[in-house]
Design a protein around this motif. Structure first.
Motif, mmCIF file in Angstrom:
data_model
loop_
_atom_site.group_PDB
_atom_site.id
_atom_site.type_symbol
_atom_site.label_atom_id
_atom_site.label_comp_id
_atom_site.label_asym_id
_atom_site.label_seq_id
_atom_site.Cartn_x
_atom_site.Cartn_y
_atom_site.Cartn_z
ATOM 1 N N ALA A 35 0.825 -1.221 0.000
ATOM 2 C CA ALA A 35 0.000 0.000 0.000
ATOM 3 C C ALA A 35 0.849 1.257 0.000
ATOM 4 N N TRP A 105 1.199 -7.779 0.928
ATOM 5 C CA TRP A 105 -0.154 -7.228 0.840
ATOM 6 C C TRP A 105 -0.912 -7.568 2.113
ATOM 7 N N SER A 110 -8.181 -4.112 4.021
ATOM 8 C CA SER A 110 -9.362 -3.829 3.201
ATOM 9 C C SER A 110 -10.375 -4.967 3.287
ATOM 10 N N ASP A 117 -9.734 -2.020 -2.649
ATOM 11 C CA ASP A 117 -8.346 -1.812 -2.240
ATOM 12 C C ASP A 117 -7.552 -1.215 -3.403
ATOM 13 N N SER A 118 -6.783 -0.175 -3.125
ATOM 14 C CA SER A 118 -5.991 0.477 -4.169
ATOM 15 C C SER A 118 -4.983 -0.473 -4.800
ATOM 16 N N ILE A 119 -4.649 -1.537 -4.083
ATOM 17 C CA ILE A 119 -3.705 -2.513 -4.628
ATOM 18 C C ILE A 119 -4.325 -3.277 -5.791
#
Length: 412
Positions: A35, A105, A110, A117-119
């Motif tokens: 992140a 991760w 999240s 999730d931005s990932i």
């Protein structure tokens, strides 16, 4: 007489070597929370993955994982194998870029809405698959083509249409870290919970034996490795390796399963048990560093070390860890704390306070959602005992129920 002395000296030297164990690493690389990566970081990862893809490494990792699948799941070898496996991926990637380090991760961050999730964005790991074949068209492996077990696109199939069912809350994993006193039980709880939830949530390649095609596999297992390291430090059990291994009763001398497509040099389990020693020269940005000296005593060692500290929480966020621990201590009675969060210590005779008995001072994401079950197909694929899986799920749900019925406010 000289012969006897020579034998005694040799035995002494051998014993000394055994006690010393692997040598401490002279330099350490740090695995960062995915992140925290910048767009430039993700682009660098994409460049390396593209070159590895062109040279056949991505397909070889998927193939090798598929071939040893039955030997590295459902037993205690799960942790040492994947620690060594991700390390091998990292080492090969560093031949393309010496600065490459596999990030981790923290999927619990999240857990309420994983797809947001931005990932899982188009500039990181990528979004859901597209088209009739659910091909991954963006992210660091967008439009990648696999050759094992046949020619196909990299697939991603979220388990709830365009969304992903909630995963396991950090508090559940924190409970495992604190309450599991054997590696065998910790492995079982992790493998039946967050491990399977993420694989099933992403689907596609991740729902196959060749899941290692997807870079999500590496960052996910780096996080599971981080959780194991946290557990090792919490219990000062760096060399505990109990239960059943890949070929019977677990032993530190067991050879880590490998396939010719990705050789692991015949390494044994003990060679990867302690971060910062031997060839395991990395640590995590959220966890303890390497012990000052290599633990002694063999399996089950609980040697105290000045550099080890209790982690207690699965979260990679220090402030969230603090709020979680304080909130649990202030919201649950001593029986619940001692049962599910023994590392925090009971709080006397304080009763379990229910929601509504007093006004909550803060809100985060509301009540913790109950975790998903593993699918029958996933259980069968791994050869799990369905009764043990169900028992583990029931325990996780009980943790959620107790927290939701108290005044606890999750910081996540």
């Amino acid at each position: 007489m000289k012969f006897v002395i020579s034998l005694a000296l040799a035995a002494c030297l051998s014993l000394t070597c055994a006690q010393q164990g692997p040598q401490r690493c002279t330099s350490m690389r740090v695995r960062r929370n995915a992140a925290s990566l910048s767009q430039q970081d993700w682009q660098s990862i994409a460049n390396v993955l593209s070159r590895m893809q062109n040279d056949g490494w991505i397909s070889r990792f998927g193939e090798s994982h598929d071939r040893v699948f039955s030997r590295v799941h459902g037993n205690t070898c799960f942790f040492p194998f994947h620690r060594r496996y991700v390390l091998e991926f990292e080492n090969i990637a560093r031949t393309y870029d010496p600065n490459f380090v596999v990030p981790y991760w923290d999927a619990t961050e999240s857990f309420r809405n994983p797809a947001a999730d931005s990932i899982l964005s188009s500039t990181a790991l990528g979004t859901n698959g597209q088209g009739s074949d659910s091909c991954l068209t963006n992210g660091v492996q967008g439009n990648a083509q696999m050759t094992y077990p046949n020619q196909h696109c990299m697939r991603r199939i979220f388990d709830n249409g365009n969304s992903i069912n909630p995963w396991y809350a950090p508090e559940i994993i924190s409970s495992y870290i604190q309450s599991d006193t054997s590696l065998a039980s910790f492995r079982e709880n992790i493998e039946y919970s967050i491990h399977g939830a993420v694989h099933l949530g992403l689907g596609g390649e991740m729902n196959t034996g060749y899941a290692a095609h997807d870079f999500s596999f590496m960052v996910h297992h780096a996080n599971l490795d981080r959780l194991w390291w946290d557990w090792q430090n919490t219990h000062n059990s760096f060399l505990m390796y109990d239960g059943t291994g890949s070929n019977g009763p677990a032993s530190l001398s067991d050879r880590i399963p490998e396939d010719r497509s990705v050789p692991l040099n015949g390494d044994n389990v003990e060679s990867v048990m302690v971060l910062g020693y031997g060839n395991v020269c990395y640590t995590y940005d959220s966890g303890p560093g390497a012990p000052q000296s290599y633990p002694s005593g063999g399996s089950g060692s609980r040697q105290q070390d000045n550099n080890s500290n209790q982690v207690l929480s699965s979260s990679s966020n220090v402030e969230s860890r603090r709020r979680e621990s304080e909130g649990i201590q202030n919201s649950l009675d001593s029986n619940a704390v001692n049962r599910f969060f023994p590392g925090l210590g009971g709080n006397g005779s304080q009763p379990l306070r229910r929601r509504g008995s007093e006004k909550k001072t803060s809100e985060c994401g509301g009540p913790i959602p109950f975790p998903p079950r593993l699918t029958p197909a996933w259980i069968k694929m791994h050869g799990y005992d369905s009764n043990r899986v169900e028992s583990a799920h029931k325990n996780a749900c009980e943790i959620v129920e107790i927290l939701n019925n108290s005044t606890y406010s999750s910081p996540y």
